[in-house]
Design a protein around this motif. Structure first.
Motif, PDB file in Angstrom:
ATOM      1  N   GLU A 117      14.937  18.736 -28.065  1.00  0.00           N
ATOM      2  CA  GLU A 117      14.410  17.379 -28.146  1.00  0.00           C
ATOM      3  C   GLU A 117      13.968  16.860 -29.563  1.00  0.00           C
ATOM      4  O   GLU A 117      13.172  17.599 -29.956  1.00  0.00           O
ATOM      5  CB  GLU A 117      13.456  17.159 -27.001  1.00  0.00           C
ATOM      6  N   GLY A 118      14.342  15.736 -29.725  1.00  0.00           N
ATOM      7  CA  GLY A 118      13.934  15.139 -31.117  1.00  0.00           C
ATOM      8  C   GLY A 118      14.833  15.603 -32.215  1.00  0.00           C
ATOM      9  O   GLY A 118      14.964  14.714 -33.314  1.00  0.00           O
ATOM     10  N   THR A 146      17.505  13.072 -30.302  1.00  0.00           N
ATOM     11  CA  THR A 146      17.749  13.092 -28.904  1.00  0.00           C
ATOM     12  C   THR A 146      16.807  13.239 -27.930  1.00  0.00           C
ATOM     13  O   THR A 146      15.754  13.959 -28.152  1.00  0.00           O
ATOM     14  CB  THR A 146      18.999  14.514 -29.002  1.00  0.00           C
ATOM     15  N   GLN A 147      17.004  12.540 -26.811  1.00  0.00           N
ATOM     16  CA  GLN A 147      15.998  12.589 -25.676  1.00  0.00           C
ATOM     17  C   GLN A 147      16.607  13.302 -24.552  1.00  0.00           C
ATOM     18  O   GLN A 147      17.792  13.445 -24.195  1.00  0.00           O
ATOM     19  CB  GLN A 147      15.599  11.242 -25.394  1.00  0.00           C
ATOM     20  N   PRO A 148      15.678  13.778 -23.483  1.00  0.00           N
ATOM     21  CA  PRO A 148      16.155  14.276 -22.361  1.00  0.00           C
ATOM     22  C   PRO A 148      17.372  13.452 -21.454  1.00  0.00           C
ATOM     23  O   PRO A 148      18.253  13.901 -20.906  1.00  0.00           O
ATOM     24  CB  PRO A 148      14.920  14.434 -21.575  1.00  0.00           C
ATOM     25  N   GLY A 149      16.869  12.257 -21.727  1.00  0.00           N
ATOM     26  CA  GLY A 149      18.007  11.154 -20.980  1.00  0.00           C
ATOM     27  C   GLY A 149      19.311  11.138 -21.706  1.00  0.00           C
ATOM     28  O   GLY A 149      20.303  10.617 -20.897  1.00  0.00           O
ATOM     29  N   LYS A 208      29.547  18.883 -22.917  1.00  0.00           N
ATOM     30  CA  LYS A 208      28.501  18.620 -22.293  1.00  0.00           C
ATOM     31  C   LYS A 208      27.285  18.715 -23.172  1.00  0.00           C
ATOM     32  O   LYS A 208      26.941  19.864 -23.809  1.00  0.00           O
ATOM     33  CB  LYS A 208      28.177  19.601 -20.970  1.00  0.00           C
ATOM     34  N   LEU A 209      26.357  17.676 -23.236  1.00  0.00           N
ATOM     35  CA  LEU A 209      25.126  17.825 -24.091  1.00  0.00           C
ATOM     36  C   LEU A 209      23.999  18.156 -23.286  1.00  0.00           C
ATOM     37  O   LEU A 209      23.685  17.555 -22.271  1.00  0.00           O
ATOM     38  CB  LEU A 209      24.898  16.385 -24.772  1.00  0.00           C
ATOM     39  N   SER A 210      23.156  19.221 -23.512  1.00  0.00           N
ATOM     40  CA  SER A 210      22.037  19.578 -22.937  1.00  0.00           C
ATOM     41  C   SER A 210      20.791  19.449 -23.838  1.00  0.00           C
ATOM     42  O   SER A 210      20.936  20.070 -25.095  1.00  0.00           O
ATOM     43  CB  SER A 210      22.063  21.147 -22.369  1.00  0.00           C
ATOM     44  N   VAL A 211      19.789  18.884 -23.602  1.00  0.00           N
ATOM     45  CA  VAL A 211      18.702  18.689 -24.196  1.00  0.00           C
ATOM     46  C   VAL A 211      17.463  19.365 -23.821  1.00  0.00           C
ATOM     47  O   VAL A 211      16.973  19.430 -22.812  1.00  0.00           O
ATOM     48  CB  VAL A 211      18.234  17.159 -24.286  1.00  0.00           C
ATOM     49  N   LYS A 212      17.042  20.325 -24.537  1.00  0.00           N
ATOM     50  CA  LYS A 212      15.866  21.130 -24.311  1.00  0.00           C
ATOM     51  C   LYS A 212      14.570  20.580 -24.574  1.00  0.00           C
ATOM     52  O   LYS A 212      14.297  20.223 -25.893  1.00  0.00           O
ATOM     53  CB  LYS A 212      16.180  22.644 -25.004  1.00  0.00           C
ATOM     54  N   PRO A 213      13.766  20.698 -23.768  1.00  0.00           N
ATOM     55  CA  PRO A 213      12.514  19.969 -23.984  1.00  0.00           C
ATOM     56  C   PRO A 213      11.387  20.786 -25.139  1.00  0.00           C
ATOM     57  O   PRO A 213      11.845  21.803 -25.341  1.00  0.00           O
ATOM     58  CB  PRO A 213      11.694  19.916 -22.492  1.00  0.00           C
TER      59      PRO A 213
END
Lengths: 111, 111
Positions: free
Chosen positions: A15-16, A80-83, A106-111
């Protein structure tokens, strides 16, 4: 087979960070390209498009780059954000408004 | 603004039963209309497209048919469903030179 494909089937980012999703196309005569975002259980959502007379186009937090020399298209997502987690498809025009879609990343965003 | 509606959202049908999926568009005239099928984790396969009332083009041979009885109405049908007809069906519209805009799809399960 499809003339539009993606280099990476999955992409995981923090994220970010900025995300870059790539796409290759094979038809040098294609003059219109589109990026879509598809969340689980929903239809693809239009993000941004670009015509072949341009190399770059910017939207809100997104930029599409077109390199006609190597027939390559990319989507950059800033901060990049979780959404933003979703499957991203590129598409090129075929004829009469028909599009050829890539297989998706597939894009996965890690917090 | 333009909107596109698909229904139903989910459908469970027995093998051999008929099918009718409906799609309508609001806020535009004479749109191009499209039916796609998407297998799980895969890209979009164009099934039919229409550039006007009564004008239907089929992209792949199959057990399905499409009709456009009104300018902004597109119907996907089958007389007898097969197990292989299961999937996620998406309707889309576009203007002559713009991107395609998708509905939220129908999840069809054949038992």
């Amino acid at each position: 087979g499809e003339s539009v494909g993606l280099h990476l089937p999955t992409l995981s980012v923090q994220e970010g960070d900025n995300s870059i999703i790539n796409c290759a196309y094979s038809n040098s005569a294609s003059d219109y390209f589109i990026w879509y975002k598809q969340e689980s259980g929903k239809g693809p959502q239009f993000i941004i498009d670009i015509r072949s007379n341009m190399d770059k186009r910017q939207g809100q937090r997104v930029t599409v780059l077109l390199n006609k020399t190597v027939k390559h298209l990319s989507l950059q997502i800033a901060a990049t954000q979780p959404g933003d987690s979703a499957v991203y498809f590129c598409a090129e025009n075929k004829d009469q408004g028909n599009l050829i879609f890539g297989k998706g990343t597939k894009l996965s965003v890690k917090p | 603004s333009q909107t596109i509606h698909q229904w139903p959202a989910t459908l469970v049908q027995p093998v051999g039963s008929p099918l009718s999926l409906e799609c309508t568009v609001e806020g535009t005239s004479n749109p191009n209309l499209y039916w796609y099928r998407q297998a799980a984790g895969r890209g979009l396969q164009l099934l039919f497209y229409s550039v006007g009332i009564g004008q239907i083009s089929s992209e792949v041979p199959q057990n399905l048919s499409a009709s456009r009885p009104q300018d902004r109405q597109f119907i996907l049908s089958s007389k007898k469903l097969l197990l292989s007809d299961s999937g996620f069906y998406l309707c889309a519209w576009s203007s002559s030179r713009g991107p395609q805009h998708f509905g939220d799809g129908t999840r069809l399960s054949i038992l």
